[in-house]
Structure formats: structure tokens, C-alpha cells
Design an enzyme around this catalytic site. Structure first.
Site, PDB file in Angstrom:
ATOM      1  CD  GLU A  44      87.525   4.059 -64.534  1.00  0.00           C
ATOM      2  OE1 GLU A  44      88.277   4.202 -65.504  1.00  0.00           O
ATOM      3  OE2 GLU A  44      86.306   4.340 -64.567  1.00  0.00           O
ATOM      4  CE  LYS A 115      88.012   2.644 -69.110  1.00  0.00           C
ATOM      5  NZ  LYS A 115      87.746   3.912 -68.369  1.00  0.00           N
ATOM      6  CE1 TYR A 121      82.262   9.737 -73.723  1.00  0.00           C
ATOM      7  CE2 TYR A 121      83.822   8.297 -74.813  1.00  0.00           C
ATOM      8  CZ  TYR A 121      82.791   8.487 -73.917  1.00  0.00           C
ATOM      9  OH  TYR A 121      82.295   7.429 -73.197  1.00  0.00           O
ATOM     10  CB  CYS A 152      84.585   2.423 -66.883  1.00  0.00           C
ATOM     11  SG  CYS A 152      83.468   3.826 -67.074  1.00  0.00           S
ATOM     12  CG  LEU A 328      72.316  36.515 -49.683  1.00  0.00           C
ATOM     13  CD1 LEU A 328      71.549  36.309 -48.381  1.00  0.00           C
ATOM     14  CD2 LEU A 328      72.139  35.321 -50.611  1.00  0.00           C
ATOM     15  CB  SER A 329      71.009  40.309 -55.685  1.00  0.00           C
ATOM     16  OG  SER A 329      70.325  39.196 -56.259  1.00  0.00           O
ATOM     17  CB  SER A 334      71.910  35.513 -54.853  1.00  0.00           C
ATOM     18  OG  SER A 334      70.748  36.282 -54.652  1.00  0.00           O
ATOM     19  CD  GLU A 447      72.029  35.664 -65.119  1.00  0.00           C
ATOM     20  OE1 GLU A 447      70.942  36.159 -64.794  1.00  0.00           O
ATOM     21  OE2 GLU A 447      72.958  35.460 -64.309  1.00  0.00           O
ATOM     22  CE  LYS A 563      82.070  39.738 -70.098  1.00  0.00           C
ATOM     23  NZ  LYS A 563      80.705  40.245 -69.824  1.00  0.00           N
TER      24      LYS A 563
END
Length: 591
Positions: A44, A115, A121, A152, A328-329, A334, A447, A563
Site C-alpha cells: 500500500e 480504496k 481507528y 488493505c 546503564l543502571s 536498561s 512505569e 508526562k
């Protein structure tokens, strides 16, 4: 009975690179013709890449696509090709394009299919750009075989309900019934002996099962083979897995191209009532000489991992970068991002940085170093204590010392935690500026949902690799990666240690959040299931969560919207990710 040798061109298109895509299309056409194809089918909106979004509102972009289509058509010889492109209707008004498939032959466009069913949606917004086509034809005539072309959703037919679109949910019950008004049914009524379908179908977990089930039902109900061609590669938060396939008239899948890989293949498709005889049996050819290509479906965890690898690789390289950097923690998130980046770009292009604070455990520091050594990536350490102390001293003059045990003391403690995260964000962005590295963030979906992230801290970066991966799935993926050839890459301690942000003494995630075994199902119900709080309470009860806990979690999801609006994009693997899928108002009092 006879056969038609169909070329499937599963390409990783670069959205907006009209000339580059045209070159890729011409090369794939030549390759398929060289393998004996009698028709070559693309995906497509092949010319532009999918989805072009508001580029379609730029007249110069649409004119450029038309120019490139003309070049592709002029390259097409005696073997026809079917190529997707945005077609200008010539009408006035804000919506003036068709999502079309051009049938090219002998140096020109011989016919166009437009099409009909425009999805509006989830991640789709096609009614913003396209007019709906109305004509089911024309059919292509290829060596006495009549071929129906669709784009499609037009293969699937009308959706069952507004909230359960046919091609993205279950099987459409209307297929083959009096309610079936799809172009596919009309084309078979017009005499089509084969249906080819051009797709820009984004990946989500388990979607290939739905695609094949719907196509198999369509083929067996209408009694004609179906050729389904999808694009491959990453495009911002969308991932296209390819997985193009062919079914015979009985609905059996007889050819399947690999997931997450470009491939041009040619499949002999058995058709009734005519057709040029070809070698007997179902033969599929590729450039490496492979025959009978029926690529195995990936196992669920392998599929998700490869989707994330594909998305990361294409986001980096298509935006002009080659190197990435990850903080890198020593933790699971990570570690997962670093392993994905290494698989996507190579160890030589992946950089890890440990940024310990006064609260970082010795184990976390050493685990980060071991991870980097296992992956073979560049590793460096940048302690943040001096910056942490300096900022604390600078802020001391602006805020009085809090009273012990007061709410102000708790707020001061949280502010101090966020300072550490933001220092790390500044450090990574400084390395990005200095060396041209793209920063990958490491927050997972759980998180991110509940706001357990620091704005301008661990959300600072360009691409959020696991932002649609729930916490428990992160663990599963890391375990899966460690079982692959080459031995364990992610240290066992990174997987088994209690998760912690290590921003204050003896901190653990479960001091602020419920166990992830409870949290993940609640988040899934509320975010992906669009349930109300009351409905989520019922789901939570099945997992042993109290009503108070569910209400607290859903409240955290709601207040973290601001956030997420400021966070980087990340690859979509679920039925509803943050971004295109979920557009919630920030100012919102509905509960």
C-alpha cells in the site's frame, strides 16, 4: 486448472524518499521478472511509504508521487506491476486524494483501483486525507487470468462494529453473506479468479494470526486464491513486519515471506478456468534459489524482540544516525534496551554509560559493567555526585530546610530524587551533542503508565524502545534473549534483583508501586481495554487487587498524561500504545 506466477515485493520503504523508493521498486520489479513473475505486487502507498500522514496535505509531495509513479510505469514492460500511490482526485476541498493502486503495463498506467474502506481507528486516520473509492474494478487480465486488485481493508469487507474493525479484530461474519458488500466479493462476481491485496498493516502482537485467518476465510468462502503483500520496517512508532503470504482457493497458506525482513519472491498460484501452465505444484522462488518458501511463524517472544530490534534500527538509521547511547543502571530495563540496541545496530555502534550516585549499590555498578562486557559495547562511567552536591547547595538558598516528618520533607526528598535523574538526562544529552549519539530511553510501559518516570530525566532522549512493553514482559524478553545462541548476555543479577530506581537509601519499586503481577493487569485493563475505573476494579479483583489499589493506580495513570505528552515516541507492539493509539486530554476530570 492453471498457474499464475505472482511476484511479491516485500520492501522496507523510506517514507518521503520518493526517488529512493522508486529505485527500490524498479529493482524489485526487475528481480521478480528475472525469477519468472507474470505480475509483480507491491504494498500500500508503495511510492511514498506508509503512513505519509500530513505530507499528503502538501501539494508538492502529491505531485512528486505522481511524477515518480510515471517513472515506475515507464520502467514496467510486458510483465504488469501493481503499485500503491496517493492519487489526486482533482476535486476541491480539504480532502481530495484517493488511496490507490496503479496497474502498470507496457510503460504506462493501464488502470487504477481506489480504496473503499478507509480505517479511522487506532493508529489509522485515513479519512483525514482520502476520499472513498466506489468502483470495484477494473480487473487485470494476465495471460487469460482475471485478477482483482484491492487495498488493505477492502479485502476484509465492512467492519462488524465501530469498535471491532474487521481486519484488526476477529473474523468478519459478513464474509460471503448478504451483508458482504466488499470490493473483493464484487470482483469475484465480475469474474476475478485471483485477488491481490496491497497492505500497510502495522505490527502488533499476534496480528499475523488474525490476518491469515481472515484471508483464509475470504479465499475459501469466495473460492479464489488471495495474495497479500505487506511492507516491512520501522516508521516512527509503527512497525511493519512484512509476513506477506499467499493462500490457495481452499484457504490454505501456501507461501509466507519472513517477518521483519525484506524479500522478493515469486509464487506459482493455482487458478481455475484458464491460466498459462507453469511447473506443477506450488513453487516459490527467491534470489538465493530457495523454493517452496513457507517461512515459519516466529515464536511470540522472538516476534516481539525482532519487532523492537527492527523499530530501533530503522528509527536510528532513517533519521540519519548510526550510534546510540543508553544510561546503564544495572537494572532490567536498561539491560533490555542495551541488548536490543546491540542486536539492532551492532556492538560497535552502541554505547553504555553508568552514572552512579551516592545511592547506587556496588552490585548495580558492577552489573552494568558486566552487561556492557557481555554485549561487547563501549562502556564508560560518569559519577554524578559532584553535580548532585552542587545542585543541592544551589537550591538550599532558595528553599528553607524542611521540618522533619512534614509533608515538605517528603516533597524535598522527591525533588532530590528527581534532581539525580535530571542530571543523568543532561549528561546523556551532552554526550549526544558531543558525539552525535542518539539517546535511547529505558522506561517500560508499566512505569510510563503510572508516571514512575522523571520528566526531563529518564524521559530525556529520542526513542523510547520499551515504552509499549509491560514490566513482566521485559523480564520474559530478557530471559528469552539469554537462551539464544552465544550464551547469556544479560547478567542474572540484573534479572533477579528487586527493581529499584536507587534514588534514596534502600529504595525498591514495591515501596511506591504494587507488585508488577498486580500492576500490569490493571494497567492493561485501564489503558488498552479503555475500561472505566469501576470496570477496572472488577478486573483487579480477579487478580487479588483491592478496589482502593485499583483506584490509586488508575488515578496515577490519569495524572501522568502530561508526562507522556512530552516523552519521546516508542515502538508499538500492543493493541493500544501511547501516542497515535491513545489521545487522552491532559485536563480531564472524567473518572
Amino acid at each position: 486448472m492453471g498457474h499464475l506466477r505472482v511476484g511479491l515485493a516485500q520492501l522496507n520503504l523510506w517514507l518521503g524518499d520518493l526517488d529512493g523508493n522508486a529505485e527500490m521498486i524498479r529493482a524489485a520489479y526487475d528481480e521478480a521478472v528475472g525469477l519468472g513473475a507474470q505480475v509483480v505486487v507491491f504494498s500500500e502507498l508503495t511510492v511514498t511509504g506508509y503512513p505519509p500522514e500530513d505530507l499528503l496535505l502538501k501539494p508538492a509531495f502529491v505531485k512528486g508521487a505522481a511524477r515518480v509513479l510515471g517513472e515506475i510505469a515507464r520502467h514496467t514492460g510486458e510483465v504488469p506491476s501493481v503499485v500503491g500511490f496517493p492519487e489526486d482526485s482533482g476535486q476541491t476541498g480539504p480532502v481530495r486524494l484517493w488511496n490507490s493502486a496503479a496497474m502498470c503495463l507496457g510503460g504506462e498506467v493501464r488502470g487504477v483501483f481506489r480504496k473503499h474502506l478507509l480505517p479511522n481507528y487506532a493508529v489509522f486516520d485515513e479519512q483525514r486525507y482520502f476520499l472513498a473509492g466506489t468502483a470495484a474494478g477494473p480487473l487485470m487480465q494476465i495471460d487469460s487470468v482475471s485478477v482483482g486488485v484491492s487495498v488493505c481493508e477492502d479485502l476484509w469487507g465492512p467492519p462488524l462494529t465501530a469498535d471491532a474493525p474487521a481486519h484488526d479484530g476477529g473474523l468478519p461474519s459478513a464474509v460471503g453473506s448478504a451483508a458482504d458488500t466488499s470490493p473483493a466479493l464484487a470482483q469475484v462476481a465480475m469474474g476475478a479468479q485471483l485477488l491481490v491485496n496491497l497492505n500497510g498493516s502495522p505490527y502488533r502482537r499476534g496480528k499475523q494470526t488474525d490476518r491469515e485467518a481472515i484471508a483464509r476465510t475470504r479465499a475459501s468462502t469466495l473460492g479464489v486464491p488471495v495474495v497479500y503483500v505487506n511492507q516491512v520496517g520501522g516508521q516512527d512508532e509503527l512497525i511493519f513486519d512484512g509476513s506477506s503470504f499467499v493462500t490457495d482457493a481452499a484457504g490454505e497458506v501456501v507461501c509466507r515471506l519472513p517477518a521483519f525482513a525484506e524479500q522478493v519472491a515469486v509464487c506459482d498460484v493455482e487458478v481455475s478456468n484458464g491460466g498459462t501452465p507453469a511447473r506443477p505444484g506450488r513453487v516459490t522462488r527467491t534470489r538465493d534459489g530457495a523454493v517452496n518458501v513457507l517461512s515459519s511463524r516466529l515464536a511470540p517472544l522472538a516476534e516481539v524482540w525482532q519487532a523492537l530490534v527492527t523499530a530501533t534500527r530503522d528509527y536510528v538509521r532513517k533519521n540519519g544516525f548510526s550510534e546510540v547511547v543508553i544510561g546503564l543502571s544495572g537494572g532490567i530495563d536498561s539491560s533490555a534496551v542495551a541488548a536490543i540496541a546491540t542486536d539492532a545496530l551492532g556492538a560497535e555502534h552502541t554505547h553504555g554509560v553508568s552514572m552512579p550516585s551516592r545511592y547506587s549499590s556496588d552490585g548495580s555498578r558492577s552489573d552494568a559493567a558486566v552487561l556492557a562486557a557481555n554485549l561487547g559495547i563501549d562502556f564508560r562511567t560518569m559519577p554524578i555526585e559532584s553535580a548532585h552536591a552542587a545542585l543541592g547547595g544551589m537550591l538550599a538558598g532558595a528553599a528553607p530546610e524542611p521540618e522533619p516528618g512534614s509533608d515538605d520533607e517528603a516533597a524535598a526528598g522527591l525533588a532530590d530524587q528527581n534532581i539525580q535523574s535530571r542530571i543523568r538526562g543532561v549528561a546523556l544529552m551532552a554526550l549526544s551533542n558531543r558525539f552525535g549519539w542518539l539517546v535511547l530511553t529505558t522506561g517500560n510501559k508499566t512505569e510510563t503508565s503510572v508516571g514512575y518516570t522523571t520528566l526531563y530525566g529518564d524521559t530525556a532522549g529520542a526513542y523510547a524502545v520499551i515504552s509499549d512493553v509491560p514490566k513482566l514482559l521485559v523480564y520474559e524478553l530478557c530471559e528469552w534473549r539469554n537462551r539464544q545462541p552465544g550464551g547469556e548476555r544479560i547478567p542474572r543479577a540484573c534479572i533477579t534483583k528487586p527493581p529499584s530506581a536507587e534514588l534514596r537509601p534502600d529504595q525498591r519499586d514495591d515501596q511506591s508501586l504494587p507488585p508488577y503481577e498486580l500492576l500490569d493487569p490493571i494497567v492493561e485493563a485501564y489503558v488498552e481495554g479503555d475500561l472505566t475505573v469501576a470496570e477496572a476494579v472488577e478486573v483487579g479483583a480477579k487478580h487479588g487487587a483491592s478496589a482502593e489499589l485499583v483506584e490509586r493506580v488508575t488515578r496515577l495513570v490519569d495524572i501522568a498524561e502530561y508526562k507522556r505528552r512530552q516523552s519521546p515516541p516508542g515502538p508499538r507492539i500492543s493493541a493500544k500504545s501511547f501516542g497515535k493509539d491513545r489521545r487522552m486530554p491532559i485536563t480531564n476530570l472524567f473518572r
